[in-house]
Design a protein around this motif. Structure first.
Motif, PDB file in Angstrom:
ATOM      1  N   GLY A  10      16.005   7.418 -48.411  1.00 40.54           N
ATOM      2  CA  GLY A  10      17.409   7.628 -48.068  1.00 40.54           C
ATOM      3  C   GLY A  10      17.981   8.853 -48.754  1.00 40.54           C
ATOM      4  O   GLY A  10      18.729   9.628 -48.153  1.00 40.54           O
ATOM      5  N   ALA A  11      17.629   9.041 -50.026  1.00 39.25           N
ATOM      6  CA  ALA A  11      18.105  10.217 -50.763  1.00 39.25           C
ATOM      7  C   ALA A  11      17.545  11.489 -50.148  1.00 39.25           C
ATOM      8  O   ALA A  11      18.257  12.494 -50.009  1.00 39.25           O
ATOM      9  N   GLU A  12      16.283  11.457 -49.749  1.00 35.44           N
ATOM     10  CA  GLU A  12      15.663  12.636 -49.132  1.00 35.44           C
ATOM     11  C   GLU A  12      16.324  12.970 -47.803  1.00 35.44           C
ATOM     12  O   GLU A  12      16.581  14.134 -47.500  1.00 35.44           O
ATOM     13  N   LEU A  18      22.325  17.548 -45.933  1.00 33.90           N
ATOM     14  CA  LEU A  18      23.166  18.462 -46.707  1.00 33.90           C
ATOM     15  C   LEU A  18      22.684  19.902 -46.546  1.00 33.90           C
ATOM     16  O   LEU A  18      23.490  20.817 -46.320  1.00 33.90           O
ATOM     17  N   ASN A  19      21.387  20.110 -46.620  1.00 29.13           N
ATOM     18  CA  ASN A  19      20.823  21.450 -46.457  1.00 29.13           C
ATOM     19  C   ASN A  19      21.118  21.995 -45.062  1.00 29.13           C
ATOM     20  O   ASN A  19      21.505  23.155 -44.911  1.00 29.13           O
ATOM     21  N   GLU A  20      20.981  21.142 -44.044  1.00 30.31           N
ATOM     22  CA  GLU A  20      21.279  21.542 -42.658  1.00 30.31           C
ATOM     23  C   GLU A  20      22.751  21.952 -42.512  1.00 30.31           C
ATOM     24  O   GLU A  20      23.071  22.969 -41.895  1.00 30.31           O
ATOM     25  N   GLY A  60      34.088  18.094 -45.135  1.00 29.56           N
ATOM     26  CA  GLY A  60      34.279  16.721 -45.618  1.00 29.56           C
ATOM     27  C   GLY A  60      32.954  15.998 -45.767  1.00 29.56           C
ATOM     28  O   GLY A  60      32.729  15.279 -46.746  1.00 29.56           O
ATOM     29  N   ARG A  61      32.066  16.189 -44.791  1.00 28.03           N
ATOM     30  CA  ARG A  61      30.746  15.542 -44.853  1.00 28.03           C
ATOM     31  C   ARG A  61      29.928  16.104 -46.011  1.00 28.03           C
ATOM     32  O   ARG A  61      29.225  15.363 -46.700  1.00 28.03           O
ATOM     33  N   ILE A  62      29.999  17.413 -46.242  1.00 26.32           N
ATOM     34  CA  ILE A  62      29.288  18.028 -47.363  1.00 26.32           C
ATOM     35  C   ILE A  62      29.766  17.409 -48.677  1.00 26.32           C
ATOM     36  O   ILE A  62      28.956  17.024 -49.528  1.00 26.32           O
ATOM     37  N   GLN A  63      31.084  17.291 -48.856  1.00 25.63           N
ATOM     38  CA  GLN A  63      31.628  16.691 -50.072  1.00 25.63           C
ATOM     39  C   GLN A  63      31.184  15.236 -50.209  1.00 25.63           C
ATOM     40  O   GLN A  63      30.848  14.786 -51.305  1.00 25.63           O
ATOM     41  N   ASP A  64      31.196  14.497 -49.101  1.00 21.01           N
ATOM     42  CA  ASP A  64      30.790  13.092 -49.112  1.00 21.01           C
ATOM     43  C   ASP A  64      29.334  12.949 -49.565  1.00 21.01           C
ATOM     44  O   ASP A  64      29.025  12.151 -50.445  1.00 21.01           O
ATOM     45  N   GLU A  66      27.440  15.180 -51.207  1.00 18.69           N
ATOM     46  CA  GLU A  66      27.284  15.631 -52.596  1.00 18.69           C
ATOM     47  C   GLU A  66      27.757  14.558 -53.572  1.00 18.69           C
ATOM     48  O   GLU A  66      27.125  14.322 -54.603  1.00 18.69           O
ATOM     49  N   GLY A  67      28.860  13.891 -53.248  1.00 18.65           N
ATOM     50  CA  GLY A  67      29.367  12.822 -54.102  1.00 18.65           C
ATOM     51  C   GLY A  67      28.400  11.655 -54.180  1.00 18.65           C
ATOM     52  O   GLY A  67      28.150  11.110 -55.268  1.00 18.65           O
TER      53      GLY A  67
END
Length: 158
Positions: A10-12, A18-20, A60-64, A66-67
């Motif tokens: 899941g983390a991967e 996130l990279n995409e 927003g998704r990037i922040q989510d 990363e959090g």
């Protein structure tokens, strides 16, 4: 902040998303905004407003993500000894004692849950009923159709 339980897989998957978002989606949106600005008046420019809305969603998704990754508690059951106990990350096969139907579920974090692929959230009623139980235990799980009795027939740490 609270910890988010997550499997290594899941983390991967979150890292890939996130990279995409950062390397493909964000630059594409920036180009869309630049092109839309060239069309003139921004007040009545639907392309510009759509691109800005998409940018807002993307950021927003990037922040989510990363959090969640910064507060992730990654649990890799493949590195644990199989004690036969149902814990986060295990793959559990249960048999409905009334119908003898067997179902296999993997208990995962909320973001990884996908019932079509038999990945159930650790917070789901089925997972909550199974966590802490052991191989050959009989458990009663509350379903929409009422309480159903299941027997744990297999616990895998895969």
């Amino acid at each position: 902040m609270s910890q988010y339980p997550m499997t290594a897989r899941g983390a991967e998957l979150l890292r890939k998303e996130l990279n995409e978002l950062k390397t493909v989606t964000r630059p594409r949106i920036i180009n869309s905004i630049a092109e839309a600005r060239e069309h003139g008046d921004l007040k009545e420019n639907a392309e510009y407003h759509a691109a800005r809305e998409e940018q807002s969603f993307c950021e927003g998704r990037i922040q989510d993500i990363e959090g969640k990754l910064s507060n992730a508690q990654i649990i890799d059951v493949t590195k644990m000894d199989n004690t036969g106990k149902v814990i986060f990350g295990t793959t559990v096969t249960i048999m409905n004692l009334e119908t003898d139907a067997e179902t296999t579920y993997r208990i995962v974090g909320d973001d990884e849950a996908d019932i079509k692929n038999n990945l159930i959230s650790v917070n789901s009623p089925i997972a909550r009923g199974l966590i802490g139980k052991e191989l050959d235990d009989v458990v009663n799980i509350q379903t929409p159709a009422g309480t159903v009795e299941f027997e744990i027939t297999e616990v895998e740490y895969i």
